[in-house]
Design a protein around this motif. Sequence first.
Motif, PDB file in Angstrom:
ATOM      1  N   HIS A   1       0.825  -1.209   0.000  1.00 66.64           N
ATOM      2  CA  HIS A   1       0.000   0.000   0.000  1.00 66.64           C
ATOM      3  C   HIS A   1       0.860   1.262   0.000  1.00 66.64           C
ATOM      4  O   HIS A   1       0.658   2.165  -0.818  1.00 66.64           O
ATOM      5  CB  HIS A   1      -0.912  -0.003   1.230  1.00 66.64           C
ATOM      6  CG  HIS A   1      -1.540   1.329   1.515  1.00 66.64           C
ATOM      7  ND1 HIS A   1      -2.522   1.883   0.713  1.00 66.64           N
ATOM      8  CD2 HIS A   1      -1.292   2.238   2.495  1.00 66.64           C
ATOM      9  CE1 HIS A   1      -2.871   3.066   1.206  1.00 66.64           C
ATOM     10  NE2 HIS A   1      -2.133   3.309   2.277  1.00 66.64           N
TER      11      HIS A   1
ATOM     12  N   PHE B   1      -6.247   6.719  -4.758  1.00 68.69           N
ATOM     13  CA  PHE B   1      -6.471   6.112  -3.449  1.00 68.69           C
ATOM     14  C   PHE B   1      -7.938   6.150  -3.033  1.00 68.69           C
ATOM     15  O   PHE B   1      -8.408   5.271  -2.314  1.00 68.69           O
ATOM     16  CB  PHE B   1      -5.610   6.835  -2.415  1.00 68.69           C
ATOM     17  CG  PHE B   1      -5.915   6.460  -0.993  1.00 68.69           C
ATOM     18  CD1 PHE B   1      -5.522   5.228  -0.490  1.00 68.69           C
ATOM     19  CD2 PHE B   1      -6.594   7.329  -0.162  1.00 68.69           C
ATOM     20  CE1 PHE B   1      -5.808   4.878   0.819  1.00 68.69           C
ATOM     21  CE2 PHE B   1      -6.883   6.979   1.146  1.00 68.69           C
ATOM     22  CZ  PHE B   1      -6.487   5.750   1.639  1.00 68.69           C
TER      23      PHE B   1
ATOM     24  N   ASN C   1     -10.775   3.321  -2.598  1.00 67.05           N
ATOM     25  CA  ASN C   1     -10.859   2.355  -1.497  1.00 67.05           C
ATOM     26  C   ASN C   1     -12.299   2.013  -1.134  1.00 67.05           C
ATOM     27  O   ASN C   1     -12.593   0.896  -0.738  1.00 67.05           O
ATOM     28  CB  ASN C   1     -10.088   2.855  -0.262  1.00 67.05           C
ATOM     29  CG  ASN C   1     -10.560   4.226   0.190  1.00 67.05           C
ATOM     30  OD1 ASN C   1     -11.709   4.450   0.497  1.00 67.05           O
ATOM     31  ND2 ASN C   1      -9.626   5.152   0.224  1.00 67.05           N
TER      32      ASN C   1
ATOM     33  N   TRP D   1     -13.553  -0.693  -3.524  1.00 66.59           N
ATOM     34  CA  TRP D   1     -12.977  -1.984  -3.172  1.00 66.59           C
ATOM     35  C   TRP D   1     -13.594  -2.541  -1.893  1.00 66.59           C
ATOM     36  O   TRP D   1     -13.878  -3.741  -1.799  1.00 66.59           O
ATOM     37  CB  TRP D   1     -11.459  -1.849  -2.999  1.00 66.59           C
ATOM     38  CG  TRP D   1     -10.728  -1.483  -4.241  1.00 66.59           C
ATOM     39  CD1 TRP D   1      -9.996  -0.342  -4.477  1.00 66.59           C
ATOM     40  CD2 TRP D   1     -10.639  -2.254  -5.454  1.00 66.59           C
ATOM     41  NE1 TRP D   1      -9.477  -0.353  -5.740  1.00 66.59           N
ATOM     42  CE2 TRP D   1      -9.850  -1.519  -6.360  1.00 66.59           C
ATOM     43  CE3 TRP D   1     -11.157  -3.480  -5.842  1.00 66.59           C
ATOM     44  CZ2 TRP D   1      -9.560  -1.974  -7.639  1.00 66.59           C
ATOM     45  CZ3 TRP D   1     -10.879  -3.944  -7.122  1.00 66.59           C
ATOM     46  CH2 TRP D   1     -10.087  -3.197  -8.010  1.00 66.59           C
ATOM     47  N   THR D   2     -13.833  -1.670  -0.905  1.00 71.37           N
ATOM     48  CA  THR D   2     -14.421  -2.126   0.352  1.00 71.37           C
ATOM     49  C   THR D   2     -15.839  -2.624   0.158  1.00 71.37           C
ATOM     50  O   THR D   2     -16.239  -3.647   0.729  1.00 71.37           O
ATOM     51  CB  THR D   2     -14.407  -0.989   1.402  1.00 71.37           C
ATOM     52  OG1 THR D   2     -13.070  -0.502   1.549  1.00 71.37           O
ATOM     53  CG2 THR D   2     -14.892  -1.489   2.751  1.00 71.37           C
TER      54      THR D   2
ATOM     55  N   GLY E   1      -5.520   2.152  -3.090  1.00 73.55           N
ATOM     56  CA  GLY E   1      -6.885   2.064  -2.584  1.00 73.55           C
ATOM     57  C   GLY E   1      -7.306   0.627  -2.313  1.00 73.55           C
ATOM     58  O   GLY E   1      -7.944   0.334  -1.294  1.00 73.55           O
TER      59      GLY E   1
ATOM     60  N   SER F   1      -5.468  -0.649   0.770  1.00 69.65           N
ATOM     61  CA  SER F   1      -6.032  -0.001   1.958  1.00 69.65           C
ATOM     62  C   SER F   1      -7.312  -0.693   2.395  1.00 69.65           C
ATOM     63  O   SER F   1      -7.536  -0.936   3.590  1.00 69.65           O
ATOM     64  CB  SER F   1      -6.305   1.476   1.666  1.00 69.65           C
ATOM     65  OG  SER F   1      -7.024   2.074   2.729  1.00 69.65           O
ATOM     66  N   ALA F   2      -8.167  -1.023   1.427  1.00 69.95           N
ATOM     67  CA  ALA F   2      -9.413  -1.735   1.742  1.00 69.95           C
ATOM     68  C   ALA F   2      -9.115  -3.099   2.363  1.00 69.95           C
ATOM     69  O   ALA F   2      -9.745  -3.503   3.352  1.00 69.95           O
ATOM     70  CB  ALA F   2     -10.260  -1.894   0.479  1.00 69.95           C
TER      71      ALA F   2
ATOM     72  N   SER G   1      -7.682  -2.875   5.974  1.00 67.83           N
ATOM     73  CA  SER G   1      -8.705  -2.354   6.890  1.00 67.83           C
ATOM     74  C   SER G   1      -9.708  -3.445   7.255  1.00 67.83           C
ATOM     75  O   SER G   1     -10.113  -3.566   8.416  1.00 67.83           O
ATOM     76  CB  SER G   1      -9.428  -1.172   6.246  1.00 67.83           C
ATOM     77  OG  SER G   1      -8.550  -0.088   6.052  1.00 67.83           O
TER      78      SER G   1
ATOM     79  N   GLN H   1     -13.474   3.829   5.310  1.00 66.21           N
ATOM     80  CA  GLN H   1     -12.902   3.910   3.974  1.00 66.21           C
ATOM     81  C   GLN H   1     -13.531   5.051   3.168  1.00 66.21           C
ATOM     82  O   GLN H   1     -12.844   5.752   2.425  1.00 66.21           O
ATOM     83  CB  GLN H   1     -13.099   2.587   3.232  1.00 66.21           C
ATOM     84  CG  GLN H   1     -12.293   1.442   3.791  1.00 66.21           C
ATOM     85  CD  GLN H   1     -10.795   1.680   3.674  1.00 66.21           C
ATOM     86  OE1 GLN H   1     -10.302   2.154   2.672  1.00 66.21           O
ATOM     87  NE2 GLN H   1     -10.065   1.343   4.722  1.00 66.21           N
TER      88      GLN H   1
END
Length: 300
Positions: free
Chosen positions: A77, A97, A100, A103-104, A152, A155-156, A159, A243
């Motif tokens: 990341h 980014f 995210n 993606w989440t 991004g 990051s997802a 998290s 996110q």
Amino acid sequence: MATRADYLKLHFIVFLWGFSAILGKLVSIPTMEMVFFRALLAALGLAIVIYARKESFTVPPKSLLYLILIGFVVALHWVSFFGAGRVANVSVSLVGFATNSLWTAVLEPWLNRTRIKKFELVLGCLVLFGLYVIFSFDFQYKLGLLLGIMAGLTSALFSIFNSRMVRTIPSFTIAFYEMIGCFLGLALFLPVYKMVWGTHEAMLYLPTLSDWLWIALLAGVCSVYAYSTAVELMKKISVFLIQLTLNLEPVYGIIMAVLIFGASEKMGTNFYVGTGIIMSAVIVYPFLRKRFDQRKLMPK
């Protein structure tokens, strides 16, 4: 339940992470080395905090391996995020980014085996449309934006994984072992990177005095404080809301980047139109979430 103070903390750490893109741009050594030394300083800082708070370093062996592997994702990341700022600029890195939330919306229900919320998927598609607007014109920073999108995605991922770990392990301990994992991952990858893709003679660039200052700020403020606080907030705030709030990071970061770096951060009209579309998801989300929660509470 999350309080107003929790939401203020969330926005403050988002502001700090937006500022981290500025700090990363100020460091003179290559991205790989910068992240390598940041992870090292962050791990040392977290160790001091855990010792001072008299918290435990002990975690089950299976959880330890899991945290180290999440640290590898954090390394990817950071390399993607700061690499995007180097090959393009801070603004492009931050907008990529912001995917995210998309993606989440897709990954969290799949990994946690829950139903996909339609409104979250719609907001994710809105982010995707904003990216299409940016890409549809003669955009010269495609590689930078793709690296930002990778930031991004990763990051997802970390998290979602952290939202599970924080149920049983203190947030500082989670962050400590993930920083060790980030450091180890880069220590293993750096020699390969230098041999295959490196264009410089030095196997490892050491930071200058000013570099150490910027990296220490990144490690102390943006990692030790912000990262561990974000993990702690996952006990009270949903991963998707965290996110989605992170999509404000480009707003904070782009404003600061234009003020600090000037003309190099100024982009075409399509960039700002696409960014506006992406940011609209942040404004719409609380209203849709409130409506969704109210409908869930209604008797059937």
